[in-house]
Design a protein around this motif. Sequence first.
Motif, mmCIF file in Angstrom:
data_model
loop_
_atom_site.group_PDB
_atom_site.id
_atom_site.type_symbol
_atom_site.label_atom_id
_atom_site.label_comp_id
_atom_site.label_asym_id
_atom_site.label_seq_id
_atom_site.Cartn_x
_atom_site.Cartn_y
_atom_site.Cartn_z
ATOM 1 N N ALA A 64 8.071 -57.897 18.900
ATOM 2 C CA ALA A 64 7.196 -56.674 18.921
ATOM 3 C C ALA A 64 5.798 -57.016 18.618
ATOM 4 N N ALA A 65 5.329 -58.118 17.577
ATOM 5 C CA ALA A 65 4.059 -58.198 17.073
ATOM 6 C C ALA A 65 3.326 -58.823 18.453
ATOM 7 N N PRO A 66 3.673 -59.752 19.102
ATOM 8 C CA PRO A 66 2.936 -60.153 20.360
ATOM 9 C C PRO A 66 3.016 -59.019 21.531
ATOM 10 N N MET A 67 3.838 -58.175 21.458
ATOM 11 C CA MET A 67 3.684 -57.027 22.499
ATOM 12 C C MET A 67 2.666 -56.196 22.157
ATOM 13 N N ALA A 68 2.793 -55.821 20.709
ATOM 14 C CA ALA A 68 1.760 -54.980 20.039
ATOM 15 C C ALA A 68 -0.007 -55.599 20.513
ATOM 16 N N ALA A 69 0.134 -56.894 20.316
ATOM 17 C CA ALA A 69 -1.117 -57.404 20.506
ATOM 18 C C ALA A 69 -1.556 -57.359 22.110
ATOM 19 N N ARG A 70 -0.589 -57.397 23.082
ATOM 20 C CA ARG A 70 -0.874 -57.401 24.486
ATOM 21 C C ARG A 70 -1.009 -55.881 25.067
ATOM 22 N N GLY A 71 -0.295 -55.093 24.257
ATOM 23 C CA GLY A 71 -0.322 -53.628 24.549
ATOM 24 C C GLY A 71 0.573 -53.061 25.368
ATOM 25 N N HIS A 72 1.744 -53.970 25.470
ATOM 26 C CA HIS A 72 2.721 -53.247 26.243
ATOM 27 C C HIS A 72 4.041 -54.067 26.116
ATOM 28 N N GLY A 73 5.159 -53.469 26.003
ATOM 29 C CA GLY A 73 6.495 -54.066 25.868
ATOM 30 C C GLY A 73 7.508 -52.908 25.974
ATOM 31 N N LYS A 74 8.742 -53.599 26.030
ATOM 32 C CA LYS A 74 9.871 -52.631 26.107
ATOM 33 C C LYS A 74 10.867 -53.249 25.178
ATOM 34 N N LEU A 75 11.408 -52.504 24.236
ATOM 35 C CA LEU A 75 12.576 -52.928 23.375
ATOM 36 C C LEU A 75 13.822 -51.835 23.873
ATOM 37 N N ILE A 76 15.000 -52.423 24.035
ATOM 38 C CA ILE A 76 16.190 -51.727 24.405
ATOM 39 C C ILE A 76 17.201 -52.133 23.469
ATOM 40 N N ASN A 77 17.808 -51.171 22.671
ATOM 41 C CA ASN A 77 18.926 -51.521 21.870
ATOM 42 C C ASN A 77 20.055 -50.901 22.553
ATOM 43 N N ALA A 98 4.991 -47.063 19.788
ATOM 44 C CA ALA A 98 4.237 -46.308 20.725
ATOM 45 C C ALA A 98 2.894 -46.164 20.907
ATOM 46 N N PRO A 99 2.102 -46.222 19.800
ATOM 47 C CA PRO A 99 0.909 -46.242 20.004
ATOM 48 C C PRO A 99 0.398 -47.746 20.410
ATOM 49 N N HIS A 100 1.150 -48.389 20.455
ATOM 50 C CA HIS A 100 0.772 -50.051 20.935
ATOM 51 C C HIS A 100 1.292 -50.286 22.174
ATOM 52 N N GLY A 101 1.717 -49.115 22.896
ATOM 53 C CA GLY A 101 2.203 -49.492 24.265
ATOM 54 C C GLY A 101 3.561 -49.960 24.366
ATOM 55 N N ILE A 102 4.388 -49.863 23.343
ATOM 56 C CA ILE A 102 5.643 -50.178 23.336
ATOM 57 C C ILE A 102 6.632 -49.205 23.457
ATOM 58 N N GLN A 103 7.427 -49.139 24.310
ATOM 59 C CA GLN A 103 8.519 -48.023 24.477
ATOM 60 C C GLN A 103 9.925 -48.662 23.748
ATOM 61 N N VAL A 104 10.384 -47.918 22.773
ATOM 62 C CA VAL A 104 11.590 -48.412 22.232
ATOM 63 C C VAL A 104 12.716 -47.423 22.327
#
Length: 257
Positions: free
Chosen positions: A133-146, A181-187
């Motif tokens: 998630a750390a590099p996703m936050a730096a890029r401003g997008h990502g998806k984590l699915i549990n 979410a504020p970093h563009g990552i949806q979990v």
Amino acid sequence: MTGVEDVSRLFSLSGRTALVTGASRGIGRAMALGLAAAGADLVLVGRAASHQDTAAGVAALHRDCRVVDVDLTDPLAARDAAADIARDSSVDVVINNAGIITRDDVLSVTPQDWTRVLDVNLTSLFFLSQQLAAPMAARGHGKLINVASLLSFQGGIRVAPYAVSKHAVAGLTRAMANELAPHGIQVNAIAPGYIATDNTQALRDDPDRFTAITERIPAGRWGTPADLVGAAVFLAAPASDYVNGHVLVVDGGWMAR
Ligand code: NDP
């Protein structure tokens, strides 16, 4: 929204890299192949020896595939492997699928089983996600699915450590969603119902449990790993960019009953 092109873009993973844990068989294998069919390159994380078949399936779909050998009973190994992967590859989607179950009476659960189930299903999931998630936050997008479970909502029978781990996965999904979410990552999470895999073999081998469970499922049948692919692609793709902290139940109606 202007036309069909826009709809297919919503569900396209072209140009994305997706990491799936526990993709050797069952639900993880179906999800990995589904993401590849939607256009993603794959990083498969788990015991390398068991992943050759899935890797060949991804290659047959003309997507890149890399297998990273990690035993997820060791959360520090999971964390270190994820940190290495994050240095080498830009991972856009993570599906935390690997999971184990033990079946024992509450009065007989051992500390070893308790720790093993929590380590694989929860602690490794968290530290692997944290590193990616750390590099996703730096890029401003990502998806984590549990991958959660009906036992994220119910207690089950003779599966206490598993129910604890899956309740925690649902809570962690919401906790991580709020902060990321504020970093563009949806979990988000997917909670499969009763799916015919090795995980549920013991239930299907018990004629009474099998009949009781099947009769309670409004759809009238157990799910198959293929039943989870649509939810996985949805939560991995741009279609879910405004979906945060959701636990999507895919259960043939079990929870509605
Ligand atoms: P399977 O038992 O078929 O597959 C489990 C996967 O997890 C395998 O790829 C396995 O790898 C991997 N795995 C297990 N232990 C480890 C470990 N220590 N290190 C690395 N990888 C490991 O299970 P399912 O496909 O049924 O389950 C997948 C997920 O879905 C799990 O999280 C499960 O809890 C969840 N789920 C399943 C349901 C069902 O009805 N089947 C219902 C609700 C949730 P290997 O082949 O190397 O052992």
